[in-house]
Write a protein that holds these residues in place. Structure first.
Motif, PDB file in Angstrom:
ATOM      1  N   LEU A  22      52.712 -19.995  -4.378  1.00  0.00           N
ATOM      2  CA  LEU A  22      51.413 -19.774  -3.445  1.00  0.00           C
ATOM      3  C   LEU A  22      51.896 -18.584  -2.653  1.00  0.00           C
ATOM      4  CD1 LEU A  22      51.390 -23.491  -2.201  1.00  0.00           C
ATOM      5  CD2 LEU A  22      50.012 -22.467  -3.818  1.00  0.00           C
ATOM      6  N   ASP A  23      50.451 -17.690  -2.541  1.00  0.00           N
ATOM      7  CA  ASP A  23      50.679 -16.775  -1.523  1.00  0.00           C
ATOM      8  C   ASP A  23      50.518 -17.277  -0.037  1.00  0.00           C
ATOM      9  OD1 ASP A  23      50.697 -14.360  -0.269  1.00  0.00           O
ATOM     10  OD2 ASP A  23      48.688 -13.655  -1.059  1.00  0.00           O
ATOM     11  N   LEU A  24      51.590 -17.816   0.274  1.00  0.00           N
ATOM     12  CA  LEU A  24      51.588 -18.429   1.751  1.00  0.00           C
ATOM     13  C   LEU A  24      52.939 -18.611   2.583  1.00  0.00           C
ATOM     14  CD1 LEU A  24      49.728 -21.872   2.532  1.00  0.00           C
ATOM     15  CD2 LEU A  24      52.259 -21.301   3.372  1.00  0.00           C
ATOM     16  N   ARG A  25      52.873 -17.830   3.646  1.00  0.00           N
ATOM     17  CA  ARG A  25      54.213 -17.978   4.295  1.00  0.00           C
ATOM     18  C   ARG A  25      53.941 -18.298   5.782  1.00  0.00           C
ATOM     19  NH1 ARG A  25      55.635 -11.821   6.513  1.00  0.00           N
ATOM     20  NH2 ARG A  25      53.775 -11.279   7.054  1.00  0.00           N
ATOM     21  N   ALA A  26      55.004 -18.799   6.395  1.00  0.00           N
ATOM     22  CA  ALA A  26      55.265 -19.263   7.605  1.00  0.00           C
ATOM     23  C   ALA A  26      55.742 -18.094   8.669  1.00  0.00           C
ATOM     24  CB  ALA A  26      55.353 -20.636   7.938  1.00  0.00           C
ATOM     25  N   LEU A  27      55.231 -17.532   9.909  1.00  0.00           N
ATOM     26  CA  LEU A  27      56.198 -17.034  10.881  1.00  0.00           C
ATOM     27  C   LEU A  27      56.364 -17.997  11.979  1.00  0.00           C
ATOM     28  CD1 LEU A  27      53.480 -13.744  10.733  1.00  0.00           C
ATOM     29  CD2 LEU A  27      55.631 -14.154   9.300  1.00  0.00           C
ATOM     30  N   GLY A  28      57.676 -17.615  12.425  1.00  0.00           N
ATOM     31  CA  GLY A  28      58.286 -18.339  13.621  1.00  0.00           C
ATOM     32  C   GLY A  28      58.962 -17.460  14.377  1.00  0.00           C
ATOM     33  N   ALA A  29      59.756 -18.211  15.178  1.00  0.00           N
ATOM     34  CA  ALA A  29      60.667 -17.467  16.066  1.00  0.00           C
ATOM     35  C   ALA A  29      61.428 -16.072  15.742  1.00  0.00           C
ATOM     36  CB  ALA A  29      61.638 -18.398  16.765  1.00  0.00           C
ATOM     37  N   GLY A  30      60.959 -15.032  16.683  1.00  0.00           N
ATOM     38  CA  GLY A  30      61.589 -14.001  16.307  1.00  0.00           C
ATOM     39  C   GLY A  30      60.802 -12.855  15.977  1.00  0.00           C
ATOM     40  N   ALA A  31      59.530 -13.578  15.137  1.00  0.00           N
ATOM     41  CA  ALA A  31      58.370 -12.740  14.805  1.00  0.00           C
ATOM     42  C   ALA A  31      57.370 -12.216  15.710  1.00  0.00           C
ATOM     43  CB  ALA A  31      57.467 -13.382  13.500  1.00  0.00           C
ATOM     44  N   HIS A  32      56.622 -11.198  15.641  1.00  0.00           N
ATOM     45  CA  HIS A  32      55.711 -10.899  16.567  1.00  0.00           C
ATOM     46  C   HIS A  32      54.392 -10.557  15.712  1.00  0.00           C
ATOM     47  CE1 HIS A  32      59.071 -10.217  19.026  1.00  0.00           C
ATOM     48  NE2 HIS A  32      58.214  -9.901  20.015  1.00  0.00           N
ATOM     49  N   ILE A  33      53.142 -10.810  16.189  1.00  0.00           N
ATOM     50  CA  ILE A  33      51.993 -10.432  15.583  1.00  0.00           C
ATOM     51  C   ILE A  33      51.053  -9.649  16.446  1.00  0.00           C
ATOM     52  CG2 ILE A  33      51.857 -12.452  13.819  1.00  0.00           C
ATOM     53  CD1 ILE A  33      49.474 -13.752  15.939  1.00  0.00           C
ATOM     54  N   THR A  34      50.197  -8.679  15.763  1.00  0.00           N
ATOM     55  CA  THR A  34      49.376  -7.836  16.671  1.00  0.00           C
ATOM     56  C   THR A  34      48.381  -8.479  17.194  1.00  0.00           C
ATOM     57  OG1 THR A  34      50.288  -5.751  15.338  1.00  0.00           O
ATOM     58  CG2 THR A  34      48.234  -5.566  16.346  1.00  0.00           C
ATOM     59  N   ALA A  35      47.857  -8.617  18.372  1.00  0.00           N
ATOM     60  CA  ALA A  35      46.718  -9.352  18.876  1.00  0.00           C
ATOM     61  C   ALA A  35      45.548  -8.373  18.695  1.00  0.00           C
ATOM     62  CB  ALA A  35      47.092  -9.535  20.188  1.00  0.00           C
ATOM     63  N   PRO A  36      44.084  -9.279  18.410  1.00  0.00           N
ATOM     64  CA  PRO A  36      43.094  -8.585  18.441  1.00  0.00           C
ATOM     65  C   PRO A  36      42.732  -8.015  19.919  1.00  0.00           C
ATOM     66  CG  PRO A  36      42.895 -10.554  17.326  1.00  0.00           C
ATOM     67  CD  PRO A  36      44.098 -10.689  18.156  1.00  0.00           C
TER      68      PRO A  36
END
Length: 215
Positions: free
Chosen positions: A160-174
């Motif tokens: 599956l092309d599916l992953r989870a991001l958790g503690a320590g990660a950052h995402i760029t906000a719209p």
């Protein structure tokens, strides 16, 4: 003192005016209305990261080490004043506190979102990136629990092309730019009832895994 990013230096007075503009308003919305912390991040121009590191592993997509975080709950004035210290920075959201993220291909995410809405399941915000990914906000703990959840649902052996991001990660906000490739956008904007308390991953995971598999 000023803050330099992308080769542009601004004085504190000018920075404060900018901080109280569109960027400061968006930061205040994220911290005060949705209950998310916001971290000043680097930007990228023509592939070069504003952090100055020639071999930066994540150009325009990582926190600025010297900049302070604007905490969740910060009001408009506090958020704008804090953001004025880093004019030109991108807005990053720390993962693993108010939410984790289930990350899938954008096409998969759009198809799954239609199914999930038809099923009437509770949904949190969903962002789409210029790199073709859809990011579903779910309750914290999803990244740690993902292998066990997939096992229980019978998807542990699937590719599956599916992953989870958790503690320590950052995402760029719209609506910030991601690594010079274009803006991140909301596919499903945050709402008061789910922004700070998104649904458990298990409610979405079965549908996401199924659509990933079919795709």
């Amino acid at each position: 003192m000023g803050f330099t990013i992308g080769g542009i230096r601004e004085r504190r007075a000018g920075s404060r005016r900018r901080g109280r503009g569109a960027e400061g308003t968006t930061v205040a919305e994220y911290t005060g209305l949705w209950g998310w912390a916001v971290v000043p991040g680097a930007r990228a121009v023509a592939g070069a990261c504003s952090c100055g590191e020639s071999r930066c592993p994540a150009p325009g997509a990582h926190p600025l080490g010297f900049a302070r975080e604007v905490p969740a709950g910060a009001g408009a004035d506090r958020a704008a004043d804090a953001w004025a210290e880093t004019p030109g920075a991108s807005m990053l959201l720390p993962v693993g506190r108010a939410f984790d993220v289930l990350d899938v291909a954008e096409r998969t995410g759009r198809r799954a979102l239609v199914r999930l809405e038809r099923m009437g399941l509770p949904l949190g915000p969903v962002a789409v990136t210029p790199t073709g990914r859809a990011q579903f906000f779910v309750a914290p703990g999803a990244a740690v629990a993902l292998p066990d959840l997939l096992y229980r649902m019978g998807w542990d052996d699937a590719d599956l092309d599916l992953r989870a991001l958790g503690a320590g990660a950052h995402i760029t906000a719209p609506p910030c730019d991601l690594g010079g490739r274009g803006p991140v956008r909301w596919l499903r904007p945050p709402a008061l009832d789910t922004a700070a308390a998104p649904p458990p991953a298990r409610l979405l995971l079965g549908t996401l895994a199924y659509v990933c598999h079919r795709s």
